[in-house]
Design a protein around this motif. Structure first.
Motif, PDB file in Angstrom:
ATOM      1  N   GLU A 304       0.836  -1.199   0.000  1.00  0.00           N
ATOM      2  CA  GLU A 304       0.000   0.000   0.000  1.00  0.00           C
ATOM      3  C   GLU A 304       0.870   1.247   0.000  1.00  0.00           C
ATOM      4  N   ALA A 305       0.620   2.161  -0.933  1.00  0.00           N
ATOM      5  CA  ALA A 305       1.377   3.402  -0.996  1.00  0.00           C
ATOM      6  C   ALA A 305       1.048   4.271   0.214  1.00  0.00           C
ATOM      7  N   VAL A 306       2.090   4.736   0.904  1.00  0.00           N
ATOM      8  CA  VAL A 306       1.887   5.596   2.074  1.00  0.00           C
ATOM      9  C   VAL A 306       2.477   6.979   1.879  1.00  0.00           C
ATOM     10  N   ALA A 307       3.353   7.148   0.882  1.00  0.00           N
ATOM     11  CA  ALA A 307       3.958   8.462   0.671  1.00  0.00           C
ATOM     12  C   ALA A 307       4.536   8.555  -0.730  1.00  0.00           C
ATOM     13  N   GLU A 308       4.607   9.790  -1.232  1.00  0.00           N
ATOM     14  CA  GLU A 308       5.214  10.062  -2.539  1.00  0.00           C
ATOM     15  C   GLU A 308       6.149  11.265  -2.401  1.00  0.00           C
ATOM     16  N   PRO A 309       7.332  11.063  -1.837  1.00  0.00           N
ATOM     17  CA  PRO A 309       8.251  12.178  -1.608  1.00  0.00           C
ATOM     18  C   PRO A 309       8.877  12.688  -2.915  1.00  0.00           C
ATOM     19  N   PRO A 310       8.881  14.000  -3.136  1.00  0.00           N
ATOM     20  CA  PRO A 310       9.464  14.585  -4.344  1.00  0.00           C
ATOM     21  C   PRO A 310      10.892  15.069  -4.107  1.00  0.00           C
ATOM     22  N   PHE A 311      11.851  14.479  -4.800  1.00  0.00           N
ATOM     23  CA  PHE A 311      13.254  14.831  -4.595  1.00  0.00           C
ATOM     24  C   PHE A 311      13.565  16.245  -5.080  1.00  0.00           C
ATOM     25  N   SER A 312      12.744  16.785  -5.951  1.00  0.00           N
ATOM     26  CA  SER A 312      12.985  18.129  -6.487  1.00  0.00           C
ATOM     27  C   SER A 312      12.896  19.210  -5.418  1.00  0.00           C
ATOM     28  N   THR A 342      16.559  12.114   4.304  1.00  0.00           N
ATOM     29  CA  THR A 342      15.154  11.836   4.049  1.00  0.00           C
ATOM     30  C   THR A 342      14.547  12.864   3.097  1.00  0.00           C
ATOM     31  N   VAL A 343      13.829  12.366   2.098  1.00  0.00           N
ATOM     32  CA  VAL A 343      13.154  13.226   1.125  1.00  0.00           C
ATOM     33  C   VAL A 343      11.718  13.441   1.595  1.00  0.00           C
ATOM     34  N   SER A 344      11.359  14.676   1.837  1.00  0.00           N
ATOM     35  CA  SER A 344       9.988  15.011   2.219  1.00  0.00           C
ATOM     36  C   SER A 344       9.558  16.278   1.500  1.00  0.00           C
ATOM     37  N   GLY A 345       8.290  16.319   1.146  1.00  0.00           N
ATOM     38  CA  GLY A 345       7.719  17.496   0.515  1.00  0.00           C
ATOM     39  C   GLY A 345       6.830  18.244   1.475  1.00  0.00           C
ATOM     40  N   PRO A 346       6.144  19.283   0.998  1.00  0.00           N
ATOM     41  CA  PRO A 346       5.327  20.120   1.878  1.00  0.00           C
ATOM     42  C   PRO A 346       4.010  19.485   2.304  1.00  0.00           C
ATOM     43  N   GLU A 347       3.545  18.467   1.574  1.00  0.00           N
ATOM     44  CA  GLU A 347       2.248  17.856   1.879  1.00  0.00           C
ATOM     45  C   GLU A 347       2.427  16.641   2.796  1.00  0.00           C
ATOM     46  N   VAL A 348       1.372  16.308   3.526  1.00  0.00           N
ATOM     47  CA  VAL A 348       1.441  15.180   4.467  1.00  0.00           C
ATOM     48  C   VAL A 348       1.791  13.886   3.742  1.00  0.00           C
ATOM     49  N   ASN A 349       1.214  13.667   2.554  1.00  0.00           N
ATOM     50  CA  ASN A 349       1.478  12.418   1.843  1.00  0.00           C
ATOM     51  C   ASN A 349       2.816  12.417   1.113  1.00  0.00           C
ATOM     52  N   GLN A 350       3.621  13.457   1.344  1.00  0.00           N
ATOM     53  CA  GLN A 350       4.945  13.530   0.731  1.00  0.00           C
ATOM     54  C   GLN A 350       6.069  13.353   1.754  1.00  0.00           C
ATOM     55  N   GLU A 366      -3.466   4.175   8.462  1.00  0.00           N
ATOM     56  CA  GLU A 366      -4.348   3.024   8.260  1.00  0.00           C
ATOM     57  C   GLU A 366      -3.846   2.171   7.101  1.00  0.00           C
ATOM     58  N   LEU A 367      -3.620   0.890   7.360  1.00  0.00           N
ATOM     59  CA  LEU A 367      -3.289  -0.088   6.329  1.00  0.00           C
ATOM     60  C   LEU A 367      -4.311  -1.207   6.375  1.00  0.00           C
ATOM     61  N   ALA A 368      -4.407  -1.962   5.284  1.00  0.00           N
ATOM     62  CA  ALA A 368      -5.366  -3.060   5.247  1.00  0.00           C
ATOM     63  C   ALA A 368      -5.099  -4.073   6.356  1.00  0.00           C
ATOM     64  N   GLY A 369      -3.814  -4.226   6.700  1.00  0.00           N
ATOM     65  CA  GLY A 369      -3.457  -5.183   7.742  1.00  0.00           C
ATOM     66  C   GLY A 369      -3.472  -4.613   9.144  1.00  0.00           C
ATOM     67  N   GLY A 370      -3.942  -3.394   9.303  1.00  0.00           N
ATOM     68  CA  GLY A 370      -4.005  -2.775  10.622  1.00  0.00           C
ATOM     69  C   GLY A 370      -3.271  -1.457  10.659  1.00  0.00           C
ATOM     70  N   LYS A 371      -3.443  -0.725  11.746  1.00  0.00           N
ATOM     71  CA  LYS A 371      -2.809   0.572  11.901  1.00  0.00           C
ATOM     72  C   LYS A 371      -1.311   0.427  12.141  1.00  0.00           C
ATOM     73  N   ARG A 372      -0.574   1.465  11.732  1.00  0.00           N
ATOM     74  CA  ARG A 372       0.862   1.485  11.959  1.00  0.00           C
ATOM     75  C   ARG A 372       1.290   2.864  12.459  1.00  0.00           C
ATOM     76  N   THR A 373       2.169   2.853  13.453  1.00  0.00           N
ATOM     77  CA  THR A 373       2.897   4.058  13.823  1.00  0.00           C
ATOM     78  C   THR A 373       4.349   3.892  13.379  1.00  0.00           C
ATOM     79  N   PHE A 374       4.958   2.751  13.757  1.00  0.00           N
ATOM     80  CA  PHE A 374       6.268   2.380  13.253  1.00  0.00           C
ATOM     81  C   PHE A 374       6.181   0.952  12.727  1.00  0.00           C
ATOM     82  N   LEU A 375       7.281   0.431  12.202  1.00  0.00           N
ATOM     83  CA  LEU A 375       7.253  -0.858  11.507  1.00  0.00           C
ATOM     84  C   LEU A 375       7.118  -2.022  12.478  1.00  0.00           C
ATOM     85  N   GLU A 376       6.326  -3.012  12.074  1.00  0.00           N
ATOM     86  CA  GLU A 376       6.172  -4.237  12.839  1.00  0.00           C
ATOM     87  C   GLU A 376       6.887  -5.379  12.129  1.00  0.00           C
ATOM     88  N   ASP A 377       7.224  -6.422  12.869  1.00  0.00           N
ATOM     89  CA  ASP A 377       7.853  -7.588  12.267  1.00  0.00           C
ATOM     90  C   ASP A 377       6.948  -8.154  11.174  1.00  0.00           C
TER      91      ASP A 377
END
Length: 408
Positions: A304-312, A342-350, A366-377
């Motif tokens: 599932e896509a969670v971010a689209e950071p723009p390197f520009s 880390t590449v981050s843009g001005p928008e939340v999804n970036q 929110e992910l299909a497999g449950g909520k995430r704050t940080f990575l799970e095994d």
């Protein structure tokens, strides 16, 4: 000429002859023999075998188990070899020789394509640095006073740079929450990603001789996607008063493919406007070509896509980072790798890290497999990217994939 040649690519293939990234592969019948390869569509060309088959003078550079000999050969060789490879893969008269040397990507094993000499990581996105400052210094200035005067970075661990597809063992270390009376030891509970672009040095430099902004192309061979895995809880406890250490050094994943700078000429773009005057060695206002790269990154967790950071949007360019890294006289070595930060843009999804996406765990995604704050095994992170190419094409960058496995 075969009726259905693997060289007959679909229109718009991002790994067409305009791209030609380099990698290292082995085959099932010779698993211990590593070969330098060039990606074309869904296949990889055995570059050394092709050079021998066509009587090329570049066989000595291409019939190798690593990209390092070509890296060390310098910019003229990089250009000439790329021209030769383009001809081998596009001139119809070469097909009879080239087609038998093409291997389907699904039937080869990809390896780390270069020997990493040193690894440096930067902190060059104003949006990322501002978000981090707001998270950890809510009542103070988001950016530290030096941030817009120099590219901040730290030296990482070259020996833990791994190729895409390598599992990530959850690191252990000390951590201490603000309310805890003393630190505890155990597996990180704030394992994070950092979506970055890495730059690979080919031509070395002499100790005591800084590298100027204008000499970027003379030293940097190409770029690659990079994920600087980060244990945020370990990092938060250890990094005062010095920089990151165990929270970063356990693993850094890079793509199996290195895209030459020449493939990205159409992706060059001006960096954001600077609102502070820069010292002369960092001032790129008079440079002939813009210092930024228009690379569009997508970060997926478990498909599932969670971010689209723009390197520009990066405030500091790769050329400025190289100039700063050597301005004190530090020398470059063939195989040096440096990450953009880390590449981050001005928008939340970036935003290119979970630290920012969840605001340090406050806001779960929110992910299909449950909520995430940080990575799970068991979580698998995949980063992909593309950049504008010539004549409206796209230049694909190799993916960076890693799956989290429990602490050893």
């Amino acid at each position: 000429m075969s009726e259905h040649s693997p060289l007959d690519l679909a229109e718009g293939d991002p790994f067409g002859p305009h791209n030609l990234p380099y990698g290292v592969f082995s085959t099932a019948d010779e698993p211990d023999r590593r070969r330098l390869g060039v990606r074309i569509g869904g296949h990889v060309l055995d570059a050394g075998a092709a050079a021998h088959a066509l009587g090329s003078p570049y066989a000595a550079l291409l019939d190798r188990p690593s990209l390092n000999p070509l890296l060390a050969a310098g910019r003229t060789a990089w250009r000439d070899v790329r021209r030769a490879l383009t001809a081998w893969l596009t001139v119809p008269g070469h097909r009879a020789d080239i087609e038998p040397l093409l291997h389907p990507l699904g039937e080869v094993t990809l390896h780390l394509p270069y020997e990493v000499a040193d690894y440096v990581d930067f902190y060059a996105s104003e949006h990322h640095a501002t978000n981090v400052g707001r998270i950890f210094r809510p009542d103070g200035d988001a950016l530290t006073p030096n941030w817009k005067h120099l590219p901040i970075g730290y030296h990482g661990r070259a020996g833990t740079v791994v190729v895409s597809g390598t599992d990530v063992v959850r690191p252990s270390g000390q951590r201490k929450a603000p309310t805890d009376p003393a630190p505890v030891f155990g597996p990180s509970v704030k394992l994070d990603i950092e979506a970055e672009v890495g730059f690979l040095v080919g031509t070395p430099s002499e100790l005591g001789t800084p590298v100027a902004l204008a000499d970027f192309r003379e030293h940097v061979f190409g770029l690659t996607l990079l994920n600087d895995w980060s244990a945020r809880d370990v990092q938060a406890w250890e990094y005062v008063p010095l920089g990151p250490f165990l929270g970063k050094s356990f693993q850094t994943s890079v793509a199996a493919w290195v895209t030459p700078l020449e493939a990205l000429d159409a992706a060059r773009t001006a960096p954001p406007a600077r609102d502070f005057p820069l010292l002369p060695y960092l001032d790129d206002a008079g440079e002939e070509e813009p210092g930024g790269f228009d690379v569009r990154i997508t970060v997926e967790i478990n498909g599932e896509a969670v971010a689209e950071p723009p390197f520009s949007t990066m405030y500091w360019t790769a050329a400025q980072q190289l100039a700063h890294m050597t301005v004190n006289g530090a020398s470059l070595r063939t195989g040096d790798l440096y990450g953009s930060g880390t590449v981050s843009g001005p928008e939340v999804n970036q935003r290119g890290s979970l630290l920012e996406l969840t605001w340090n765990g406050r806001d779960a995604i929110e992910l299909a497999g449950g909520k995430r704050t940080f990575l799970e095994d068991g979580d698998e992170v995949v980063m992909t990217a593309w950049a504008p190419g010539p004549d409206g094409t796209r230049v694909g960058l190799g993916e960076v994939r890693g799956r989290i496995v429990p602490s050893a």
